[in-house]
Design an enzyme around this catalytic site. Sequence first.
Site, short mmCIF file in Angstrom:
data_model
loop_
_atom_site.label_atom_id
_atom_site.label_comp_id
_atom_site.label_asym_id
_atom_site.label_seq_id
_atom_site.Cartn_x
_atom_site.Cartn_y
_atom_site.Cartn_z
N CYS A 22 20.01 4.53 71.58
CA CYS A 22 20.22 4.07 72.96
C CYS A 22 18.98 4.34 73.81
CB CYS A 22 21.46 4.72 73.54
SG CYS A 22 21.58 6.50 73.24
N1 LIG Z 1 27.67 6.69 72.02
C1 LIG Z 1 26.52 6.03 72.17
O1 LIG Z 1 26.14 5.66 73.30
C2 LIG Z 1 25.66 5.73 70.98
C3 LIG Z 1 25.96 6.19 69.72
N2 LIG Z 1 25.11 5.91 68.67
C4 LIG Z 1 25.40 6.39 67.33
O2 LIG Z 1 26.46 5.61 66.80
C5 LIG Z 1 27.28 6.41 65.95
C6 LIG Z 1 28.71 6.39 66.50
O3 LIG Z 1 28.67 6.93 67.81
P1 LIG Z 1 29.96 7.10 68.71
O4 LIG Z 1 30.89 5.98 68.48
O5 LIG Z 1 29.49 7.41 70.07
O6 LIG Z 1 30.58 8.42 68.06
P2 LIG Z 1 32.06 8.97 68.16
O7 LIG Z 1 31.96 10.43 67.97
O8 LIG Z 1 32.74 8.45 69.37
O9 LIG Z 1 32.78 8.32 66.88
C7 LIG Z 1 32.32 8.53 65.58
C8 LIG Z 1 33.40 8.12 64.60
O10 LIG Z 1 32.94 8.38 63.28
C9 LIG Z 1 34.05 8.65 62.45
N3 LIG Z 1 33.72 9.68 61.46
C10 LIG Z 1 33.49 10.99 61.68
N4 LIG Z 1 33.24 11.62 60.52
C11 LIG Z 1 33.33 10.68 59.56
C12 LIG Z 1 33.15 10.71 58.15
N5 LIG Z 1 32.87 11.85 57.51
N6 LIG Z 1 33.29 9.56 57.46
C13 LIG Z 1 33.57 8.39 58.08
N7 LIG Z 1 33.76 8.33 59.43
C14 LIG Z 1 33.62 9.45 60.14
C15 LIG Z 1 35.17 9.15 63.34
O11 LIG Z 1 36.28 8.33 63.10
P3 LIG Z 1 37.48 8.75 62.14
O12 LIG Z 1 37.64 10.23 62.20
O13 LIG Z 1 38.62 8.01 62.73
O14 LIG Z 1 37.06 8.27 60.80
C16 LIG Z 1 34.68 8.92 64.76
O15 LIG Z 1 35.61 8.22 65.56
C17 LIG Z 1 26.66 7.80 65.94
O16 LIG Z 1 25.78 7.93 64.85
C18 LIG Z 1 25.88 7.82 67.25
O17 LIG Z 1 24.85 8.75 67.20
C19 LIG Z 1 24.01 5.14 68.82
C20 LIG Z 1 23.69 4.63 70.05
C21 LIG Z 1 24.46 4.93 71.23
C1 LIG Z 2 24.40 11.79 76.29
C2 LIG Z 2 24.09 12.16 74.88
O1 LIG Z 2 24.38 13.25 74.41
N1 LIG Z 2 23.50 11.23 74.14
C3 LIG Z 2 23.16 11.44 72.77
C4 LIG Z 2 22.79 10.13 72.17
C5 LIG Z 2 22.92 10.29 70.69
C6 LIG Z 2 22.85 9.09 69.90
O2 LIG Z 2 23.14 8.01 70.31
O3 LIG Z 2 22.51 9.38 68.68
P1 LIG Z 2 21.61 8.55 67.71
O4 LIG Z 2 21.04 7.42 68.48
O5 LIG Z 2 20.59 9.51 67.27
O6 LIG Z 2 22.52 8.09 66.67
C7 LIG Z 2 22.00 12.42 72.61
O7 LIG Z 2 21.19 12.52 73.53
O8 LIG Z 2 21.87 13.02 71.53
#
Ligand SMILES: NC(=O)C1=CN([C@@H]2O[C@H](COP(=O)(O)OP(=O)(O)OC[C@H]3O[C@@H](n4cnc5c(N)ncnc54)[C@H](OP(=O)(O)O)[C@@H]3O)[C@@H](O)[C@H]2O)C=CC1
Ligand SMILES: CC(=O)N[C@@H](CCC(=O)OP(=O)(O)O)C(=O)O
Length: 350
Positions: free
Chosen positions: A154
Amino acid sequence: MNGEKVKVAIVGSTGYGGVELIRFLWGHPHAEIVSVISVSSAGEPLTDGFPHLSEIIVQPLDGLNPEELAAKVDVVFTATPSGVSAKLVPQLLEAGLKVIDLSGDFRLKDGSEYEAWYKHEAPAAGFLEEAVYGLAEIYGDEVKGKELVSNPGCYPTATLLGLIPALSAGWIDPASIIIDAKSGVSGAGRGMNLTNHYAEINENMKVYKVNKHQHIPEIEQTLGHIAGEPVTVTFTTHLVPMTRGIMCTMYAQLKGAYTEEDLIQLYRQYYEGRPFVRIRDNGKWPATKEVFGSNYCDIGFAADERTGRLTIVSVIDNLVKGAAGQAIQNLNLMMGWEETTGLKLTPVYP
Ligand SMILES: NC(=O)C1=CN([C@@H]2O[C@H](COP(=O)(O)OP(=O)(O)OC[C@H]3O[C@@H](n4cnc5c(N)ncnc54)[C@H](OP(=O)(O)O)[C@@H]3O)[C@@H](O)[C@H]2O)C=CC1
Ligand SMILES: CC(=O)N[C@@H](CCC(=O)OP(=O)(O)O)C(=O)O
């Protein structure tokens, strides 16, 4: 069900990124959600936790089985934590699936650099080389037909789209770049911890991961690629009391007497034909609310004659252009569809 639609699955569908993918895929004319997967809640209805998806997602959550998945879908989105994707994505690829990964696990080309910043074991040899970095406006042409797209982070998305045109033109000194970045709380994912507790974040601002943020090497890798020489940046992240949104305010020394009008012209030319980048008119600054819920990245500038420094402000919605929206943009590019398919949504206002 239309047999011609591409069949997709979402792993991590109970997370913020996964739920946002459902929002865009539900309205996508060429894709069909066949499987929503959860490791922790398999067998349960997704709507137990997400009633806003009632009558939108009717099937229960599936468990995770790459072989079974390969028999019923074409493309998998992995919206899973870093470390989880590193192990899971190779299994999905080996089962014959195309993958768009939202984690940081396949963004860095150097596995030892990944291990130094993420503190997890890097993906198995070969997969980092295979992954294409899906910063769609810059590397979109490389995404078409690929098996594995690594969706950018992000903060890197907002930062890189804001800096690349000026760096690419040689208008700024690469050694002078400072990035002051702020994110809403959904950036940290749905998992609860004390830092994200309402009472801790409401009416509060926090600086975090100073000089240790895992997005530093991702930003430096791409800026170095553009500049043709190693680039290091100062990058500081802040958590701000809002749900969605990222604002990156960036500073760099100008290498000539460029004006705001010069910069606006440069950026508009650079992003010509790229529908999701909008360059503000002279004197106008973007705000996070102006991209809320949309796939836009909005950018504004000021060139300071007195200091010779350029200020760039870039905003995105972290869950859309910073995650699920850009992942759909990459699906479109991967499949050879119009880049904006399923993404033509105005920002939510007010
Ligand atoms: N939030 C953001 O703004 C952004 C996030 N990202 C990245 O995207 C990814 C998802 O982020 P986000 O949706 O925010 O994270 P969340 O923590 O909201 O959701 C992650 C999901 O991953 C699943 N999970 C956890 N452990 C496992 C496992 N061992 N195997 C399979 N599934 C698993 C869980 O679902 P369940 O337990 O139901 O399987 C959980 O709901 C992360 O890598 C994050 O860093 C990237 C850009 C921006
Ligand atoms: C507010 C906040 O905690 N943001 C997260 C964004 C993490 C993320 O999106 O992780 P990857 O893009 O590395 O998958 C952080 O700064 O670590």
